[in-house]
Design a protein around this motif. Structure first.
Motif, PDB file in Angstrom:
ATOM      1  N   ARG A 185     -11.420  -6.415  -1.055  1.00  0.00           N
ATOM      2  CA  ARG A 185     -10.231  -6.060  -1.832  1.00  0.00           C
ATOM      3  C   ARG A 185      -9.571  -4.802  -1.279  1.00  0.00           C
ATOM      4  NH1 ARG A 185      -9.171  -2.234  -5.370  1.00  0.00           N
ATOM      5  NH2 ARG A 185      -7.372  -2.595  -6.761  1.00  0.00           N
ATOM      6  N   PHE A 186     -10.348  -3.787  -0.977  1.00  0.00           N
ATOM      7  CA  PHE A 186      -9.801  -2.511  -0.494  1.00  0.00           C
ATOM      8  C   PHE A 186      -9.018  -2.705   0.804  1.00  0.00           C
ATOM      9  CE2 PHE A 186     -10.445   1.424   2.043  1.00  0.00           C
ATOM     10  CZ  PHE A 186      -9.760   2.316   1.228  1.00  0.00           C
ATOM     11  N   TRP A 187      -9.637  -3.366   1.772  1.00  0.00           N
ATOM     12  CA  TRP A 187      -8.953  -3.522   3.068  1.00  0.00           C
ATOM     13  C   TRP A 187      -7.783  -4.493   2.981  1.00  0.00           C
ATOM     14  CZ3 TRP A 187      -9.727   0.358   5.885  1.00  0.00           C
ATOM     15  CH2 TRP A 187     -10.967   0.973   5.969  1.00  0.00           C
ATOM     16  N   ARG A 188      -7.879  -5.493   2.107  1.00  0.00           N
ATOM     17  CA  ARG A 188      -6.751  -6.420   1.928  1.00  0.00           C
ATOM     18  C   ARG A 188      -5.526  -5.693   1.387  1.00  0.00           C
ATOM     19  NH1 ARG A 188      -5.477  -8.642  -2.751  1.00  0.00           N
ATOM     20  NH2 ARG A 188      -7.597  -8.437  -3.589  1.00  0.00           N
ATOM     21  N   LEU A 189      -5.722  -4.866   0.369  1.00  0.00           N
ATOM     22  CA  LEU A 189      -4.591  -4.142  -0.208  1.00  0.00           C
ATOM     23  C   LEU A 189      -4.037  -3.108   0.761  1.00  0.00           C
ATOM     24  CD1 LEU A 189      -5.695  -3.620  -3.921  1.00  0.00           C
ATOM     25  CD2 LEU A 189      -4.158  -5.340  -2.974  1.00  0.00           C
ATOM     26  N   LEU A 190      -4.911  -2.439   1.514  1.00  0.00           N
ATOM     27  CA  LEU A 190      -4.415  -1.471   2.492  1.00  0.00           C
ATOM     28  C   LEU A 190      -3.653  -2.147   3.625  1.00  0.00           C
ATOM     29  CD1 LEU A 190      -5.846   0.774   0.982  1.00  0.00           C
ATOM     30  CD2 LEU A 190      -6.766   1.577   3.167  1.00  0.00           C
ATOM     31  N   ALA A 191      -4.084  -3.335   4.031  1.00  0.00           N
ATOM     32  CA  ALA A 191      -3.358  -4.069   5.073  1.00  0.00           C
ATOM     33  C   ALA A 191      -1.957  -4.435   4.588  1.00  0.00           C
ATOM     34  CB  ALA A 191      -4.130  -5.324   5.466  1.00  0.00           C
ATOM     35  N   ALA A 192      -1.846  -4.852   3.319  1.00  0.00           N
ATOM     36  CA  ALA A 192      -0.528  -5.176   2.772  1.00  0.00           C
ATOM     37  C   ALA A 192       0.357  -3.939   2.702  1.00  0.00           C
ATOM     38  CB  ALA A 192      -0.686  -5.807   1.392  1.00  0.00           C
ATOM     39  N   GLN A 193      -0.214  -2.816   2.289  1.00  0.00           N
ATOM     40  CA  GLN A 193       0.553  -1.574   2.230  1.00  0.00           C
ATOM     41  C   GLN A 193       0.961  -1.105   3.621  1.00  0.00           C
ATOM     42  OE1 GLN A 193      -1.671   1.324  -0.068  1.00  0.00           O
ATOM     43  NE2 GLN A 193      -2.146  -0.188  -1.650  1.00  0.00           N
ATOM     44  N   SER A 194       0.099  -1.326   4.605  1.00  0.00           N
ATOM     45  CA  SER A 194       0.412  -0.932   5.985  1.00  0.00           C
ATOM     46  C   SER A 194       1.652  -1.654   6.494  1.00  0.00           C
ATOM     47  CB  SER A 194      -0.785  -1.234   6.886  1.00  0.00           C
ATOM     48  OG  SER A 194      -0.471  -1.003   8.244  1.00  0.00           O
ATOM     49  N   GLN A 195       1.763  -2.941   6.191  1.00  0.00           N
ATOM     50  CA  GLN A 195       2.926  -3.712   6.625  1.00  0.00           C
ATOM     51  C   GLN A 195       4.204  -3.234   5.943  1.00  0.00           C
ATOM     52  OE1 GLN A 195       1.925  -7.802   5.866  1.00  0.00           O
ATOM     53  NE2 GLN A 195       0.639  -7.978   7.690  1.00  0.00           N
ATOM     54  N   LYS A 196       4.094  -2.871   4.673  1.00  0.00           N
ATOM     55  CA  LYS A 196       5.279  -2.435   3.942  1.00  0.00           C
ATOM     56  C   LYS A 196       5.730  -1.033   4.353  1.00  0.00           C
ATOM     57  CE  LYS A 196       4.556  -5.151  -0.278  1.00  0.00           C
ATOM     58  NZ  LYS A 196       4.311  -5.078  -1.751  1.00  0.00           N
ATOM     59  N   GLN A 197       4.758  -0.152   4.571  1.00  0.00           N
ATOM     60  CA  GLN A 197       5.074   1.260   4.796  1.00  0.00           C
ATOM     61  C   GLN A 197       5.157   1.636   6.272  1.00  0.00           C
ATOM     62  OE1 GLN A 197       2.328   3.679   2.499  1.00  0.00           O
ATOM     63  NE2 GLN A 197       2.442   2.303   0.730  1.00  0.00           N
ATOM     64  N   GLY A 198       4.752   0.737   7.162  1.00  0.00           N
ATOM     65  CA  GLY A 198       4.816   1.045   8.582  1.00  0.00           C
ATOM     66  C   GLY A 198       3.774   2.039   9.041  1.00  0.00           C
ATOM     67  N   GLN A 199       2.683   2.207   8.264  1.00  0.00           N
ATOM     68  CA  GLN A 199       1.592   3.087   8.654  1.00  0.00           C
ATOM     69  C   GLN A 199       0.384   2.261   9.061  1.00  0.00           C
ATOM     70  OE1 GLN A 199       2.147   5.639   4.772  1.00  0.00           O
ATOM     71  NE2 GLN A 199       0.953   6.854   6.224  1.00  0.00           N
ATOM     72  N   THR A 200      -0.493   2.851   9.835  1.00  0.00           N
ATOM     73  CA  THR A 200      -1.710   2.149  10.203  1.00  0.00           C
ATOM     74  C   THR A 200      -2.669   2.119   9.023  1.00  0.00           C
ATOM     75  OG1 THR A 200      -2.844   4.138  10.995  1.00  0.00           O
ATOM     76  CG2 THR A 200      -1.463   2.929  12.580  1.00  0.00           C
ATOM     77  N   VAL A 201      -3.517   1.111   9.029  1.00  0.00           N
ATOM     78  CA  VAL A 201      -4.516   0.997   7.968  1.00  0.00           C
ATOM     79  C   VAL A 201      -5.442   2.208   7.990  1.00  0.00           C
ATOM     80  CG1 VAL A 201      -6.488  -0.341   7.149  1.00  0.00           C
ATOM     81  CG2 VAL A 201      -4.415  -1.515   7.897  1.00  0.00           C
ATOM     82  N   ALA A 202      -5.781   2.688   9.179  1.00  0.00           N
ATOM     83  CA  ALA A 202      -6.686   3.832   9.290  1.00  0.00           C
ATOM     84  C   ALA A 202      -6.085   5.082   8.659  1.00  0.00           C
ATOM     85  CB  ALA A 202      -7.024   4.088  10.754  1.00  0.00           C
ATOM     86  N   SER A 203      -4.797   5.315   8.876  1.00  0.00           N
ATOM     87  CA  SER A 203      -4.173   6.504   8.295  1.00  0.00           C
ATOM     88  C   SER A 203      -4.081   6.386   6.781  1.00  0.00           C
ATOM     89  CB  SER A 203      -2.775   6.714   8.893  1.00  0.00           C
ATOM     90  OG  SER A 203      -1.907   5.639   8.556  1.00  0.00           O
ATOM     91  N   LEU A 204      -3.834   5.201   6.283  1.00  0.00           N
ATOM     92  CA  LEU A 204      -3.807   5.012   4.834  1.00  0.00           C
ATOM     93  C   LEU A 204      -5.190   5.212   4.232  1.00  0.00           C
ATOM     94  CD1 LEU A 204      -1.507   1.858   4.505  1.00  0.00           C
ATOM     95  CD2 LEU A 204      -0.962   4.179   3.763  1.00  0.00           C
ATOM     96  N   ALA A 205      -6.208   4.696   4.905  1.00  0.00           N
ATOM     97  CA  ALA A 205      -7.567   4.787   4.366  1.00  0.00           C
ATOM     98  C   ALA A 205      -8.045   6.222   4.263  1.00  0.00           C
ATOM     99  CB  ALA A 205      -8.519   3.980   5.237  1.00  0.00           C
ATOM    100  N   ALA A 206      -7.525   7.080   5.124  1.00  0.00           N
ATOM    101  CA  ALA A 206      -7.981   8.471   5.130  1.00  0.00           C
ATOM    102  C   ALA A 206      -7.623   9.210   3.847  1.00  0.00           C
ATOM    103  CB  ALA A 206      -7.394   9.190   6.334  1.00  0.00           C
ATOM    104  N   SER A 207      -6.540   8.779   3.172  1.00  0.00           N
ATOM    105  CA  SER A 207      -6.082   9.511   1.992  1.00  0.00           C
ATOM    106  C   SER A 207      -5.962   8.649   0.732  1.00  0.00           C
ATOM    107  CB  SER A 207      -4.717  10.152   2.280  1.00  0.00           C
ATOM    108  OG  SER A 207      -3.768   9.156   2.632  1.00  0.00           O
ATOM    109  N   ALA A 208      -6.177   7.356   0.859  1.00  0.00           N
ATOM    110  CA  ALA A 208      -5.944   6.453  -0.275  1.00  0.00           C
ATOM    111  C   ALA A 208      -7.030   6.569  -1.325  1.00  0.00           C
ATOM    112  CB  ALA A 208      -5.865   5.008   0.215  1.00  0.00           C
ATOM    113  N   ASN A 209      -6.631   6.385  -2.595  1.00  0.00           N
ATOM    114  CA  ASN A 209      -7.628   6.166  -3.634  1.00  0.00           C
ATOM    115  C   ASN A 209      -8.437   4.925  -3.287  1.00  0.00           C
ATOM    116  OD1 ASN A 209      -6.657   8.338  -5.053  1.00  0.00           O
ATOM    117  ND2 ASN A 209      -5.685   7.127  -6.664  1.00  0.00           N
ATOM    118  N   ARG A 210      -9.701   4.903  -3.684  1.00  0.00           N
ATOM    119  CA  ARG A 210     -10.525   3.726  -3.381  1.00  0.00           C
ATOM    120  C   ARG A 210     -10.145   2.538  -4.253  1.00  0.00           C
ATOM    121  NH1 ARG A 210     -10.461   6.784   0.702  1.00  0.00           N
ATOM    122  NH2 ARG A 210     -12.195   6.399   2.109  1.00  0.00           N
ATOM    123  N   SER A 211      -9.366   2.766  -5.269  1.00  0.00           N
ATOM    124  CA  SER A 211      -8.762   1.654  -6.003  1.00  0.00           C
ATOM    125  C   SER A 211      -7.666   0.988  -5.179  1.00  0.00           C
ATOM    126  CB  SER A 211      -8.158   2.156  -7.319  1.00  0.00           C
ATOM    127  OG  SER A 211      -7.036   2.998  -7.057  1.00  0.00           O
TER     128      SER A 211
END
Length: 343
Positions: A185-211
């Motif tokens: 669930r975590f990586w699926r949602l971050l992948a979707a956010q990465s496509q929308k925001q134009g950021q890499t999944v790794a950069s999002l994971a560094a600061s994202a809530n685990r929710s």
């Protein structure tokens, strides 16, 4: 003569009526009328859908809930999880008032209402529960190995007192299966956010809530397998090491009254060993270090509470949850058949 004339007249009339009936064609409905009907039904259906899927709609209180209560208590719980994980649930479409916003452990949540562990034991319905409006969702309790819990029946409604009695026994799918669901669930949602925001999944994971949501928290509640030694703490450490990167906070459940091997619930020395081992493991995590919360029972006396509070301070525990189930019974419940059930 009169009867013959009447018969002849009747036949003549029938011929005229038949000629009219078969000689004319019904007018087909107009395209405009069909379109109006379709639009009307579309509007009615759309409004009905919006109403039924609104978490605040009265139908859930006055229809859905009474219908669920016709089922056995555990079957109703299982049905609720089934409908939630398959998307058959209402949603909260209203933004939370800014006055409800709180900051906890440096993380912002839009409201302070959280769902405790015990409902979504196996992390199957996290997205649905967040969609219904909870500011925090806590899954579990999760143990290292899957276990079936106590024999059924093990969940009882006490309708007159507005409560339930349970002796579930920490039934869950185990940290490997539950962990796969949480990670996926975590990586699926971050992948979707990465496509929308134009950021890499790794950069999002560094600061994202685990929710994986900006204003929600996901808690993971850990406990022990029944086969583990009463004074051991290795199950908690194993769960923390396996699931640590995916929780906004961890709950160390040392107070479940429905299993016999959690000595930390009553033995302060075992509790201290447990807290020390868990905090040491958390502090050794290389990158992300989730807050650790201790879940105690409501049946501790004042002296025990003082010792627990001191332990929490000494080992820098990040919080305490003081609302687990109790074995005590108020008088009005103790006198009922349900009140005499163990749990």
């Amino acid at each position: 003569m009169f009867r013959i004339a009447a018969h002849a007249g009747g036949a003549h009339t029938q011929r005229r009526l038949g000629s009219r009936a078969f000689g004319s064609k019904a007018q087909p409905p107009s395209a405009a009328r069909n379109a109006a009907w379709a639009a009307g039904w579309l509007v009615v259906g759309g409004l009905g859908y919006l109403y039924v899927t609104d978490a605040s709609a009265g139908i859930h209180r006055y229809v859905s809930t009474p219908l669920m209560r016709l089922l056995d208590a555990e079957k109703a719980h299982d049905l609720a999880i089934f409908t939630l994980k398959h998307g058959l649930h209402p949603v909260d479409r209203n933004d939370d008032d800014a006055l409800l916003e709180v900051t906890l452990w440096g993380k912002r949540i839009s409201n302070p209402v959280g769902l405790a562990a015990g409902f979504d034991k196996n992390a199957e319905a996290v997205d649905a529960l967040f969609a219904m409006g909870f500011g925090a969702v806590e899954v579990g309790s999760i143990t290292p190995e899957a276990q079936a819990g106590n024999p059924k029946p093990r969940l009882f409604r006490a309708d007159d007192c507005g409560t339930t009695i349970n002796r579930m026994g920490l039934n869950n799918d185990g940290m490997h299966v539950c962990g796969d669901r949480i990670r996926t669930r975590f990586w699926r949602l971050l992948a979707a956010q990465s496509q929308k925001q134009g950021q890499t999944v790794a950069s999002l994971a560094a600061s994202a809530n685990r929710s994986a949501l900006g204003d929600r928290l996901l808690g993971i509640n850990l406990s022990k397998n029944k086969a583990s030694a009463a004074d051991s703490h290795s199950d908690y450490v194993a769960g923390l090491n396996a699931l640590g990167p995916y929780a906004d906070y961890f709950v160390i459940n040392v107070s479940c009254p429905n299993v016999k091997n959690i000595a930390a619930a009553s033995d302060v020395a075992v509790l201290e060993d447990t807290v020390r081992a868990v905090m040491r493991a958390r502090n050794a995590m290389p990158d992300y270090r989730p807050p650790v919360v201790l879940k105690i029972g409501p049946d501790n006396d004042a002296d025990q509470l003082r010792l627990i509070a001191q332990l929490a301070l000494d080992y820098r525990v990040d919080g305490i949850i003081a609302t687990n189930t109790t074995r005590s019974r108020p008088a009005e419940l103790a006198a009922t058949p349900v009140g005499r059930e163990d749990g």
